[in-house]
Motif scaffolding. Structure first.
Motif, short mmCIF file in Angstrom:
data_model
loop_
_atom_site.label_atom_id
_atom_site.label_comp_id
_atom_site.label_asym_id
_atom_site.label_seq_id
_atom_site.Cartn_x
_atom_site.Cartn_y
_atom_site.Cartn_z
N GLY A 156 0.89 -1.09 0.63
CA GLY A 156 0.04 -0.38 -0.25
C GLY A 156 0.94 1.57 0.04
N ALA A 157 2.06 1.24 0.57
CA ALA A 157 2.67 2.06 0.70
C ALA A 157 3.58 3.17 -0.62
N ALA A 166 3.36 1.21 -3.23
CA ALA A 166 2.76 1.27 -4.88
C ALA A 166 1.60 2.11 -4.46
N THR A 167 1.01 2.99 -3.87
CA THR A 167 -0.12 3.83 -3.90
C THR A 167 0.47 5.55 -3.81
N SER A 168 1.30 5.72 -3.51
CA SER A 168 1.70 6.84 -2.60
C SER A 168 1.51 8.25 -4.77
N PHE A 169 0.54 9.26 -4.21
CA PHE A 169 0.39 10.50 -5.05
C PHE A 169 1.28 10.65 -5.29
N ALA A 198 1.32 5.86 -9.21
CA ALA A 198 0.52 4.74 -9.15
C ALA A 198 1.44 3.40 -9.76
N ARG A 231 -7.32 1.42 -1.97
CA ARG A 231 -6.62 1.10 -0.42
C ARG A 231 -7.85 0.92 0.20
N THR A 232 -8.02 0.15 1.33
CA THR A 232 -7.87 -0.22 2.47
C THR A 232 -7.46 0.02 4.03
#
Ligand SMILES: Cc1ncc(C[n+]2csc(CCOP(=O)(O)OP(=O)(O)O)c2C)c(N)n1
Lengths: 402, 299
Positions: free
Chosen positions: B46-47, B49-52, B55, B63-64
């Motif tokens: 999550g940290a 691979a999804t850092s604005f 992507a 994400r949850t």
């Protein structure tokens, strides 16, 4: 007008979910909410409702599943009470910040310990700052009507926030009242299908709810703040549209009764407001200038409207069925905040009681009126009173004096 | 680039060099293809691979919260059914999110029979928050909350066997896999996608920083785990259990443990004990065939 059928507020909410044609219901049972999800399960089992009903293994999951479903563009609903609502807390923030237009019925119940299944507002108030909009029903009819309105409010592009419809445990949830269940065609004219969303479109992949830096994080919060403020307008609009279509006033931000010339104005949430209404009518009949404000929308809090409504009063008695320990009655605090800087404003007396199903009835309300009278006559009175507390076993008095 | 020309896992994520999880993510995502929605909880993936504004995944990612992978899959499945949408729903979660905080949600979702592919990439600890122990950390490991110290307080308990726990639900399809065996991993993912109902893959995910080994050796270490007989590759397909591979000549288990600083304190006595346990296990497998009974805890 069609005459109503006798039903509890929980049944009324289940009918509302059915009329709203929700696609997904994920829920977990807890008293006094159970009847809502049982009724929905039965509607689905009888083929009267097309929703996917999932009884999950916890409230945390109930809200999580509802959020995921809503993120995928469908209309999603859940219901809970008390411990269940507290168990959802992480996902409560998640739902609001992810901007999913979920509707949840919260059947207000005291929180443990000690265990108590009866009504008060500590559950809802403890979720005050999660970003949910919170409406409070006075009657079983409101429970149905507000649930329908809640979807339209939540899904309005200006809002895009989850809405909690609060209904008092037992007082409404287990009490039969006549409720008009509108025809589906009429509801369809009031509530359009949810506007399409493309968040999880596999053709145009996006990453949702990812990590952002401090400079971006506050942007999200600011957008959320604006949306919640815009809800002040949308809730009024939706309430008016509902009233026009169904000839019932069961929405809006505040409902005022006999306030314009009142010297003493009671302010309350939920079914307590409806009890106070009948007291006000009785007091008026003996010439007392008393009014009542029912706070239909607790979040967003209509502070300007509240201040205007109270401008002519000499004393406001704000009734809280919840408490912020070490501070005071939450609603009283908010009413005081709304009056800040206003030249014309009443003395605010904070009445606290009706916890764990204890009554907010004629006895308590008559006492509160005497208290307000004393204040009006300029006698020294406490600014906060807890109703229904006996002397402690060690002889101290409940007002904190030794 | 057009949708079908871009890779599904794009370059430029912020993972550590040698991260097993990113390798697994690529294999899994490519095996499933573009028609998927991925759920990722709080965890390293999550940290990184999804850092604005970046992507990593070229598929929709939702994400949850830490505990909610399986409950998000539940809600997504219900919404997909409501919409008549055909899409593969994928959970991609660490061991902490799976065996600890998200276990109730996972158990519930499997029991209810929703259709999804749940990937647990197991780096044997809470790596995102700095290498604390998880329920999947093997006995004897040093972590930041089982630091050893003057009193020798390393992780004292054997790991919980999540695959066995999942198997006990009667799940239609379950497999273990390793990034050192990409063909086997890919085949298992494809099988999971084809199966209706819940499916679960437990994949070993070497973590150079957390385990303390050179980042160039991730794949080699993952392979050693299999070749030493420590990490068993198997699948349970509608009740039929199959070993995917039995190492002919097993490497000494020490070759897996010794290069990792988290096991640096292990003495030769311990290695001998561990070797004996693994040897006994494989003797039983060879004599009686593989069963989930012999899948005993490692280390
Ligand atoms: C409710 C909650 N508790 C704790 C955390 C802090 N937290 C975030 S990620 C994480 C560890 C994740 O471990 P794991 O699932 O094994 O994945 P990894 O980071 O090792 O890839 C923790 C403890 C959190 N985000 N939410």
């Amino acid at each position: 007008m069609t005459s109503g059928r006798n039903m509890t507020a929980t049944s009324a909410v289940a009918y509302a979910a059915r009329l709203a044609q929700v696609d997904v219901v994920a829920a977990y049972p807890i008293t006094p909410q159970t009847r809502i999800i049982e009724a929905i399960a039965k509607f689905v089992a009888d083929g009267e409702m097309k929703a996917q009903f999932v009884q999950v293994e916890s409230e945390h999951s109930a809200l999580a599943a509802t959020i995921a479903a809503s993120s995928n563009g469908v209309r999603a609903f859940t219901a809970t009470s008390s411990q269940g609502l507290l168990y959802m807390h992480e996902m409560m923030h998640w739902a609001a910040s992810a901007r999913v237009p979920i509707v949840m019925a919260n059947v207000n119940r005291a929180v443990a310990p000690p265990w108590n299944i009866y009504g008060d507002h500590q559950d809802a108030i403890s979720q005050r700052d999660t970003g949910w909009l919170q409406l409070f029903a006075e009657t079983n009819q409101h429970a149905l009507d507000m649930t329908l309105q809640a979807f339209r409010i939540a899904e309005d592009p200006r809002v895009q926030l989850p809405v909690m419809v609060n209904l008092d445990g037992f007082t409404l949830s287990h009490t039969y009242e006549p409720v008009v269940v509108p025809e589906p065609e009429v509801v369809n004219r009031f509530l359009a299908p949810r506007p399409a969303v493309d968040w999880l479109d596999v053709e145009h992949p996006k990453t949702i709810n990812g990590v952002v830096s401090p400079e971006h994080y506050i942007q999200f919060r600011a957008l959320q703040k604006d949306a919640a403020r815009r809800a002040l307008v949308v809730i009024e609009e939706v309430g008016e549209a509902f009233a026009e279509q169904f000839c019932r006033d069961s929405g809006g931000l505040l409902s005022l009764e006999q306030v314009s010339d009142a010297e003493i104005v009671f302010v309350a949430l939920g079914s307590a407001a409806s009890t106070i209404r009948s007291m006000v009518r009785a007091w008026r009949s003996v010439g007392r200038k008393v009014g009542v404000i029912s706070v239909r929308s607790y979040r967003p809090f209509p502070d300007a409207k509240m201040a205007e409504a109270l401008a002519g009063a000499r004393v406001a008695v704000v009734w809280d069925r919840a408490y912020s320990f070490g501070c005071g009655g939450p609603l009283a605090g908010e009413v005081k905040g709304a009056l800040y800087g206003r030249e014309s404003r009443p003395v605010v007396l904070s009445a606290v009681g009706g916890f764990g199903g204890a009554p907010v009835g004629p006895t308590e309300l008559e006492k509160a009126l005497e208290w307000a009278d004393a204040s009006m006559q300029g006698r020294p009175v406490p600014l906060e009173t807890w109703f229904g507390v006996k002397a402690y076993r060690d002889g101290r008095t409940p007002d904190g004096k030794e | 680039m057009a949708r079908n020309e871009t890779p599904l896992v794009m370059p430029g994520n912020s993972s550590c060099a040698g991260c097993g999880a990113v390798l697994i993510a690529r294999l899994v995502t490519e095996a499933i293809g573009p028609n998927q929605i991925m759920v990722i909880p709080a965890c390293c993936m999550g940290a990184v691979a999804t850092s604005f504004p970046k992507a990593t995944f070229n598929v929709p990612v939702l994400r949850t919260a830490f505990a909610s992978t399986a409950s998000f899959l539940t809600g997504l499945e219900a919404s997909a059914k409501a919409k008549g949408q055909e899409v593969t729903l994928v959970g991609f979660a660490g061991d902490g999110a799976t065996v600890d905080i998200g276990l109730a949600a996972l158990s519930g979702a499997i029991e209810r029979g929703h259709s999804f592919v749940y990937i647990c990439y197991d780096n044997e600890g809470y790596m995102n928050t700095g290498f604390q122990r998880s329920g999947s950390t093997p006995r004897g490991a040093q972590t930041s909350t089982t630091p050893g110290g003057a009193l020798g307080r390393y992780k004292a308990e054997p790991r919980k066997d999540i695959a066995k726990i999942v198997a006990a639900h009667g799940i239609p399809y379950l497999a273990t896999a390793s990034p050192a065996y990409p063909a086997d991993l890919t085949r298992k993912v494809e099988r999971a996608v084809a199966v209706k109902g819940p499916t679960f893959l437990h994949i070993m995910s070497p973590c150079p920083l957390g385990w303390g080994f050179p980042s160039a050796n991730s794949v080699e270490l993952a392979r050693t785990a299999v070749e030493s007989g420590l990490w068993k590759l198997y699948e349970l397909d509608h009740g039929v259990l199959r070993l995917s591979l039995s190492p002919k000549k097993r490497k000494p288990v020490k070759e897996f443990f010794a290069p990792q600083s988290r096991f640096a304190h292990l003495s030769d006595d311990v290695y001998e004990e561990l070797q004996r346990a693994v040897d006994e296990e494989w003797t039983t497998i060879e004599k009686e065939g593989f069963s989930l009974r012999c899948e005993t805890s490692r280390a």
